[in-house]
Design a protein around this motif. Sequence first.
Motif, PDB file in Angstrom:
ATOM      1  N   PHE A  35       0.820  -1.213   0.000  1.00 49.93           N
ATOM      2  CA  PHE A  35       0.000   0.000   0.000  1.00 49.93           C
ATOM      3  C   PHE A  35       0.853   1.262   0.000  1.00 49.93           C
ATOM      4  O   PHE A  35       1.938   1.292   0.591  1.00 49.93           O
ATOM      5  N   TYR A  36       0.343   2.275  -0.679  1.00 52.37           N
ATOM      6  CA  TYR A  36       0.945   3.603  -0.640  1.00 52.37           C
ATOM      7  C   TYR A  36      -0.171   4.612  -0.846  1.00 52.37           C
ATOM      8  O   TYR A  36      -1.343   4.220  -1.013  1.00 52.37           O
ATOM      9  N   ASP A  37       0.142   5.895  -0.793  1.00 50.29           N
ATOM     10  CA  ASP A  37      -0.914   6.908  -0.770  1.00 50.29           C
ATOM     11  C   ASP A  37      -1.783   6.919  -2.015  1.00 50.29           C
ATOM     12  O   ASP A  37      -2.930   7.341  -1.976  1.00 50.29           O
ATOM     13  N   ARG A  38      -1.267   6.481  -3.158  1.00 49.98           N
ATOM     14  CA  ARG A  38      -2.036   6.513  -4.402  1.00 49.98           C
ATOM     15  C   ARG A  38      -2.545   5.157  -4.835  1.00 49.98           C
ATOM     16  O   ARG A  38      -2.995   5.000  -5.970  1.00 49.98           O
ATOM     17  N   GLY A  39      -2.481   4.134  -3.959  1.00 48.78           N
ATOM     18  CA  GLY A  39      -3.053   2.863  -4.332  1.00 48.78           C
ATOM     19  C   GLY A  39      -2.392   1.677  -3.682  1.00 48.78           C
ATOM     20  O   GLY A  39      -1.819   1.766  -2.588  1.00 48.78           O
ATOM     21  N   VAL A  40      -2.464   0.528  -4.380  1.00 48.03           N
ATOM     22  CA  VAL A  40      -1.924  -0.728  -3.864  1.00 48.03           C
ATOM     23  C   VAL A  40      -1.329  -1.517  -5.030  1.00 48.03           C
ATOM     24  O   VAL A  40      -1.839  -1.497  -6.147  1.00 48.03           O
TER      25      VAL A  40
END
Length: 504
Positions: A163-168
């Motif tokens: 996971f990261y701030d703009r998606g997975v």
Amino acid sequence: MKKVFFIFFALFFSYNLFAENPVEKAFGNNEYFYYCEKYNSITKVSCKAGKVYYQHYSIRNNSAVSGSFYSEDINPSFFVISGDKVISIIYQDTKMELTDITNISQIVSYLNKAAYKKVQKIMGTYHDKTHKQTISLSESNGKFLLKISKADGKIIEDVLDQFYDRGVVGKEYSLFLEDSYIELINIQEAREQEMDYQYEFSFPLPYEKVSYFIKPAKVKASSTLIEKNKAADFYDEKNLFEGSWKSWVEGKNDDGIGESLTFEFEKPVSIFHIGFRNGYGDLRYFYANNRVKVIEVLVNNTIRQEYTLKDWWGFQTIRLNQNNISSLKIQIKDVYHGTRYKDTCISEIYLQRDAYVSDYDLPDFEFDSLTTECIKNFPQTIYKSIKNLPLGLFYTQDGIPLMLNLSNPTNESDIYIFKNLDFYVYNTTAKSWKKDSTNPIFAAINPTVENAIKNKIPMSLGFDDSRHSLFYIVSVSNQDNYLDLDFDGFKFYKHVDEIEPYIK
């Protein structure tokens, strides 16, 4: 007496000088972090000396780094205060909500969790008609399971768990968060094709949208036209906010100079622009009736200034940029005279809270039946802005639709520069368009246009407020003023630069 007045004035001035704005008071000397669901982003906000300061953050290498920074004057209607804190802030067409973040080190974790929750919203099974496949997305132990069933029976499975701030991200696929949807991306194909890559599938992801437009609690017209065989409210002021060709028409026996519209609001609002669709909304009768030329705007019963409107049926705005508006009055000072009637009309009014509102953001608008019909029946794809009229469409004084259609673009990526210009007239009986360069309006410029086409000089059809015309046609070449024409709704004429005062 003079001494008493001076003391009163001094006290009044001192109070207003040092009175604390409620937004500024709620922030105090503190900085708070706000979350925007649409962009899955965090912004640090503070307030000082009548200005609000915004610091956006993005994530790089799993750590938060500062991004864009800007400040603006306090717009009170953008802030919701509860207790002693600002709990939400209007940001473009969405909101930022107060978070429990107290320092930058918490941003990464917060946004990762927020991205997870957004992906949870799209879980389910989808049928992808474009690629003839079925896509299933489910959740298990904090991970997302992706299953793609192809038409030939092939099944692709992937686990998305980074996971990261703009998606997975998974091994083969990733989910990327956009503003109002989530893209399914084939990682390997995206790397190979780079800019040419088209996402595999788009999952809709609605967000709570905040309108750019303010509707008043009350609208009052100084007069309204009442006509035989029509309902008493057919030309009522309520038409101004109905989103259709139906219009407000003043009811005086003269040109309506001095007639007015008054808008009242439940609580003080901020209005940056006032938008108009001038004249009668059924374009067959646009020139038959008066259109508003000059208006005087009063804010809270105080004269703001006069503005001049264009003699055009499309969307146009005037700049107001005023806060704390409880009442707004628009008074007619001058008109463009109609060819048959003295009734002055306005089709639609938009009270915009934001400086930047594109055609995409305009509320839906229902054009009159003939306009809708002739646009639908045009034989080619025409350049038109969303929710607005095609730029080259106009009506004669007799209510006949005409069209300038630029075709054969110089390249596929540039929709504004064309090599060919055709003239069309609409036959209302046959319900069809016909090329016709002999129409008197077109005939005057046809030789000039034909010469440009013959010499393969690209042309551009455009609109520019500073030119004081409905639209213009210019040649795009190194030859100065080779083709530079304006159209005022009745005729084409060679453009002449004018120096005149600009009313803000």
